[in-house]
Motif scaffolding. Sequence first.
Motif, PDB file in Angstrom:
ATOM      1  N   PHE A   1       0.794  -1.118   0.063  1.00  0.00           N
ATOM      2  CA  PHE A   1      -0.077   0.003  -0.112  1.00  0.00           C
ATOM      3  C   PHE A   1       0.885   1.413  -0.008  1.00  0.00           C
ATOM      4  O   PHE A   1       0.744   2.235  -0.869  1.00  0.00           O
ATOM      5  CB  PHE A   1      -1.025  -0.161   1.130  1.00  0.00           C
ATOM      6  CG  PHE A   1      -1.662   0.980   1.462  1.00  0.00           C
ATOM      7  CD1 PHE A   1      -2.831   1.687   0.701  1.00  0.00           C
ATOM      8  CD2 PHE A   1      -1.443   2.006   2.311  1.00  0.00           C
ATOM      9  CE1 PHE A   1      -3.318   2.865   0.821  1.00  0.00           C
ATOM     10  CE2 PHE A   1      -2.107   3.229   2.726  1.00  0.00           C
ATOM     11  CZ  PHE A   1      -3.164   3.568   1.686  1.00  0.00           C
ATOM     12  N   PHE A   2       1.695   1.426   0.953  1.00  0.00           N
ATOM     13  CA  PHE A   2       2.758   2.377   0.806  1.00  0.00           C
ATOM     14  C   PHE A   2       3.531   2.373  -0.410  1.00  0.00           C
ATOM     15  O   PHE A   2       3.865   3.625  -0.666  1.00  0.00           O
ATOM     16  CB  PHE A   2       3.494   2.153   2.304  1.00  0.00           C
ATOM     17  CG  PHE A   2       2.916   3.021   3.660  1.00  0.00           C
ATOM     18  CD1 PHE A   2       2.246   4.008   3.499  1.00  0.00           C
ATOM     19  CD2 PHE A   2       2.861   2.032   4.405  1.00  0.00           C
ATOM     20  CE1 PHE A   2       1.886   4.595   4.592  1.00  0.00           C
ATOM     21  CE2 PHE A   2       2.046   2.231   5.702  1.00  0.00           C
ATOM     22  CZ  PHE A   2       1.398   3.636   5.849  1.00  0.00           C
ATOM     23  N   LEU A   3       3.969   1.573  -0.931  1.00  0.00           N
ATOM     24  CA  LEU A   3       4.707   1.716  -2.134  1.00  0.00           C
ATOM     25  C   LEU A   3       3.786   2.423  -3.304  1.00  0.00           C
ATOM     26  O   LEU A   3       4.326   3.205  -4.100  1.00  0.00           O
ATOM     27  CB  LEU A   3       5.217   0.012  -2.673  1.00  0.00           C
ATOM     28  CG  LEU A   3       6.456  -0.388  -2.054  1.00  0.00           C
ATOM     29  CD1 LEU A   3       6.545  -1.743  -2.325  1.00  0.00           C
ATOM     30  CD2 LEU A   3       7.719   0.360  -2.181  1.00  0.00           C
ATOM     31  N   PHE A   4       2.375   1.715  -3.198  1.00  0.00           N
ATOM     32  CA  PHE A   4       1.688   2.046  -4.155  1.00  0.00           C
ATOM     33  C   PHE A   4       1.461   3.558  -4.091  1.00  0.00           C
ATOM     34  O   PHE A   4       1.255   4.639  -5.046  1.00  0.00           O
ATOM     35  CB  PHE A   4       0.354   1.176  -4.119  1.00  0.00           C
ATOM     36  CG  PHE A   4      -0.850   1.624  -5.229  1.00  0.00           C
ATOM     37  CD1 PHE A   4      -0.476   1.944  -6.512  1.00  0.00           C
ATOM     38  CD2 PHE A   4      -1.777   2.556  -4.730  1.00  0.00           C
ATOM     39  CE1 PHE A   4      -1.764   2.085  -7.337  1.00  0.00           C
ATOM     40  CE2 PHE A   4      -3.024   2.915  -5.615  1.00  0.00           C
ATOM     41  CZ  PHE A   4      -2.764   2.767  -6.827  1.00  0.00           C
TER      42      PHE A   4
ATOM     43  N   LYS B   1       9.883   9.602  -1.693  1.00  0.00           N
ATOM     44  CA  LYS B   1      10.978   8.847  -1.086  1.00  0.00           C
ATOM     45  C   LYS B   1      10.641   8.165   0.189  1.00  0.00           C
ATOM     46  O   LYS B   1      10.781   7.378   0.501  1.00  0.00           O
ATOM     47  CB  LYS B   1      12.336   9.423  -1.308  1.00  0.00           C
ATOM     48  CG  LYS B   1      12.714  10.680  -0.498  1.00  0.00           C
ATOM     49  CD  LYS B   1      13.866  10.995  -0.596  1.00  0.00           C
ATOM     50  CE  LYS B   1      14.229  12.467   0.224  1.00  0.00           C
ATOM     51  NZ  LYS B   1      15.547  12.823   0.041  1.00  0.00           N
ATOM     52  N   SER B   2      10.038   9.049   1.123  1.00  0.00           N
ATOM     53  CA  SER B   2       9.795   8.545   2.234  1.00  0.00           C
ATOM     54  C   SER B   2       8.676   7.507   2.255  1.00  0.00           C
ATOM     55  O   SER B   2       8.817   6.385   3.062  1.00  0.00           O
ATOM     56  CB  SER B   2       9.184   9.860   3.094  1.00  0.00           C
ATOM     57  OG  SER B   2       8.219  10.217   2.832  1.00  0.00           O
ATOM     58  N   LEU B   3       7.588   7.675   1.784  1.00  0.00           N
ATOM     59  CA  LEU B   3       6.637   6.530   1.337  1.00  0.00           C
ATOM     60  C   LEU B   3       7.205   5.295   0.907  1.00  0.00           C
ATOM     61  O   LEU B   3       6.838   4.274   1.221  1.00  0.00           O
ATOM     62  CB  LEU B   3       5.238   7.027   0.390  1.00  0.00           C
ATOM     63  CG  LEU B   3       4.553   8.134   1.380  1.00  0.00           C
ATOM     64  CD1 LEU B   3       3.390   8.521   0.602  1.00  0.00           C
ATOM     65  CD2 LEU B   3       3.923   7.519   2.624  1.00  0.00           C
ATOM     66  N   LEU B   4       7.841   5.416  -0.022  1.00  0.00           N
ATOM     67  CA  LEU B   4       8.637   3.997  -0.950  1.00  0.00           C
ATOM     68  C   LEU B   4       9.592   3.404   0.102  1.00  0.00           C
ATOM     69  O   LEU B   4       9.490   2.372   0.234  1.00  0.00           O
ATOM     70  CB  LEU B   4       9.433   4.956  -2.171  1.00  0.00           C
ATOM     71  CG  LEU B   4       8.543   5.213  -3.219  1.00  0.00           C
ATOM     72  CD1 LEU B   4       9.629   5.859  -4.317  1.00  0.00           C
ATOM     73  CD2 LEU B   4       7.824   4.344  -3.871  1.00  0.00           C
ATOM     74  N   ALA B   5      10.196   4.485   0.928  1.00  0.00           N
ATOM     75  CA  ALA B   5      11.200   3.644   1.918  1.00  0.00           C
ATOM     76  C   ALA B   5      10.402   2.705   3.134  1.00  0.00           C
ATOM     77  O   ALA B   5      10.591   1.708   3.099  1.00  0.00           O
ATOM     78  CB  ALA B   5      11.941   4.719   2.399  1.00  0.00           C
TER      79      ALA B   5
ATOM     80  N   ILE C   1      16.607  -0.439  -3.340  1.00  0.00           N
ATOM     81  CA  ILE C   1      15.916   0.113  -2.060  1.00  0.00           C
ATOM     82  C   ILE C   1      16.963   1.014  -1.365  1.00  0.00           C
ATOM     83  O   ILE C   1      16.654   2.134  -0.911  1.00  0.00           O
ATOM     84  CB  ILE C   1      15.797  -1.002  -1.143  1.00  0.00           C
ATOM     85  CG1 ILE C   1      14.682  -1.883  -1.565  1.00  0.00           C
ATOM     86  CG2 ILE C   1      15.664  -0.658   0.357  1.00  0.00           C
ATOM     87  CD1 ILE C   1      14.400  -3.229  -0.765  1.00  0.00           C
ATOM     88  N   ILE C   2      18.343   0.800  -1.682  1.00  0.00           N
ATOM     89  CA  ILE C   2      19.455   1.609  -1.229  1.00  0.00           C
ATOM     90  C   ILE C   2      19.252   3.027  -1.758  1.00  0.00           C
ATOM     91  O   ILE C   2      19.667   3.969  -1.350  1.00  0.00           O
ATOM     92  CB  ILE C   2      20.733   0.996  -1.238  1.00  0.00           C
ATOM     93  CG1 ILE C   2      20.811  -0.197  -0.099  1.00  0.00           C
ATOM     94  CG2 ILE C   2      21.967   2.003  -1.090  1.00  0.00           C
ATOM     95  CD1 ILE C   2      22.062  -1.090  -0.283  1.00  0.00           C
TER      96      ILE C   2
END
Length: 140
Positions: free
Chosen positions: A20-23, A32-36, A75-76
């Motif tokens: 969900f947060f990736l989407f 970038k904070s939501l993707l991380a 991810i990094i």
Amino acid sequence: MFEISDTQKIGVGLAGFGVFFLFLGVLMLFDKSLLALGNILFIAGLSCVIGLERTFRFFFQRHKVKASIAFFGGIIVVLAGWPIIGMLLETYGFVLLFSGFFPVAVNFIRRVPVLGTILNMPGISRLVDKLAGDTSRTMV
């Protein structure tokens, strides 16, 4: 049936929130904070569902080294501040890592009433067959 432990239930929830947060991170123009956060939750959820040892063995098999490096490298790169490049690298690694599961997932989705009807439409069926690879080996 088989018993699902509380840790596995928590892992499914963590993985679900991770997706969900990736989407949401992609919808918010690669925040970038939501993707991380999505990446961390997804990895933590996967570890809870299948266990730490099996997760480690899955990612660090000899024939999956290239895919694991791409996935964790993505991810990094996202954490370093380049979300678009990181997500492209991570997506490439994800496809390489989980490509063995695609035929099984497609056959499962084809058995779901509404989604199966959509996937079996003439034009879509050919496209899904190409994406899934050889589906004859996963037939039961």
